[in-house]
Design an enzyme around this catalytic site. Structure first.
Site, PDB file in Angstrom:
ATOM      1  N   SER B  40      -8.908  -9.001  -2.090  1.00 40.67           N
ATOM      2  CA  SER B  40      -7.700  -7.539  -1.999  1.00 40.67           C
ATOM      3  C   SER B  40      -7.022  -7.922  -0.637  1.00 40.67           C
ATOM      4  O   SER B  40      -5.587  -7.900  -0.327  1.00 40.67           O
ATOM      5  CB  SER B  40      -7.509  -6.821  -2.187  1.00 40.67           C
ATOM      6  OG  SER B  40      -8.619  -6.017  -1.182  1.00 40.67           O
ATOM      7  N   LYS B  83      -7.941  -1.723   3.987  1.00 35.50           N
ATOM      8  CA  LYS B  83      -6.995  -2.016   3.876  1.00 35.50           C
ATOM      9  C   LYS B  83      -6.263  -1.968   5.163  1.00 35.50           C
ATOM     10  O   LYS B  83      -6.732  -1.582   5.898  1.00 35.50           O
ATOM     11  CB  LYS B  83      -5.905  -1.396   2.924  1.00 35.50           C
ATOM     12  CG  LYS B  83      -6.870  -1.104   0.994  1.00 35.50           C
ATOM     13  CD  LYS B  83      -6.039  -2.958   0.967  1.00 35.50           C
ATOM     14  CE  LYS B  83      -7.537  -1.603  -0.561  1.00 35.50           C
ATOM     15  NZ  LYS B  83      -7.519  -2.863  -1.248  1.00 35.50           N
TER      16      LYS B  83
END
Lengths: 142, 152
Positions: B40, B83
């Site tokens: 990701s 993230k």
């Protein structure tokens, strides 16, 4: 609610327990004598979702998967999502809890409050009692 | 003879406890080494990259927009996510997918951050589970191990 700068050591936790419970329960009596599935529903000390500096202390009302009826939340019935819990203060209407900010992620949980140590006249073990009117409508396990 | 051995054992235990406490405090308050997995955050962080994370910015509330942070997953408290911070509290963020025609926006609530992976097509992030409370952030990534060092 009041400020913490770092993780609570034992003396700070005593202060929190005393002041928070005093704010929530105006009389010195314990809320009810109803025993329910007691192990789950106890006070939890956790970081406030709105203000990460503060720690707040509330009672766990519902775990993930339970459907509960809310008091003053934007949705009337809420199914607690996976990895979250629903917490409420004992003094409804005067409590900044899940009815204001919604379900709380389990990662924000800091500790479990077990006893009141100060003042000595309020020495007690905190009972994991769930008021019957706040029971979940449908539990995941059933 | 026996007393000697007992003394040595206790001293060893004492040192273990001391160094264990110091290590725990260092990992909790200063930082540590983290192995990231998953696609990701490509191309910034590849699968199985080793990164260094520091926890001081979390304690002093110095997390800025654009930082890559490690946080506890909102849906699973036992796992961590890595993230990038796209929006801080009060910022306006785009909540729809890049492929959607109609874009929807919302404001990040107080005490929360908006996290997104760099690989937008293959990332479950705040677009999926909503804004993440600041209290779930564990640390900020300062730099990552260069891949050429791992090749022999």
């Amino acid at each position: 609610m009041f400020k913490h700068n770092n993780d609570a050591t034992v003396p700070q936790r005593i202060r929190i327990l005393h002041m928070n419970l005093f704010a929530k329960v105006p009389s010195s009596s314990i809320v009810g004598h109803f025993i329910s599935n007691a192990v789950k529903y106890i006070f939890h000390d956790k970081r406030s979702p709105r203000n990460p500096e503060q720690k707040i202390i509330k009672r766990v009302i519902a775990l993930e998967g339970d459907i509960i009826k809310t008091i003053g939340y934007k949705k009337k019935y809420v199914k607690v999502p996976h990895g979250h819990i629903w917490v409420e203060g004992d003094h409804h209407g005067h409590s900044f809890d899940s009815n204001a900010f919604g379900p709380v992620s389990l990662g924000l949980l800091h500790a479990r409050a077990t006893h009141i140590l100060w003042p000595p006249k309020r020495w007690q073990k905190l009972q994991p009692i769930l008021p019957p009117e706040r029971k979940p409508l449908q539990k995941e396990q059933e | 003879m026996f007393r000697n051995a007992l003394g040595k054992t206790f001293r060893f235990l004492g040192y273990t406890v001391q160094y264990g406490c110091i290590a725990h405090c260092a990992f909790e308050y200063l930082g540590g080494v983290v192995v990231c997995s998953g696609p990701s955050m490509e191309p910034t962080i590849q699968n199985s990259d080793i990164v260094f994370s520091e926890n001081l910015s979390r304690h002093f509330y110095c997390i800025r927009k654009g930082d890559i942070v490690i946080a506890k997953s909102p849906n699973d408290p036992k796992s961590n996510i890595c993230k990038r911070v796209i929006g801080l509290e009060g910022d306006k963020v785009c909540t729809s997918n890049p492929s959607d025609f109609l874009k929807s926006h919302s404001y990040v609530p107080k005490g929360h951050v908006w996290l997104e992976g760099d690989n937008l097509r293959n990332s479950t992030d705040s677009r999926c589970y909503g804004p993440v409370p600041y209290g779930l952030i564990r640390g900020r990534i300062c730099f990552k191990e260069q891949p050429w060092r791992l090749k022999h």
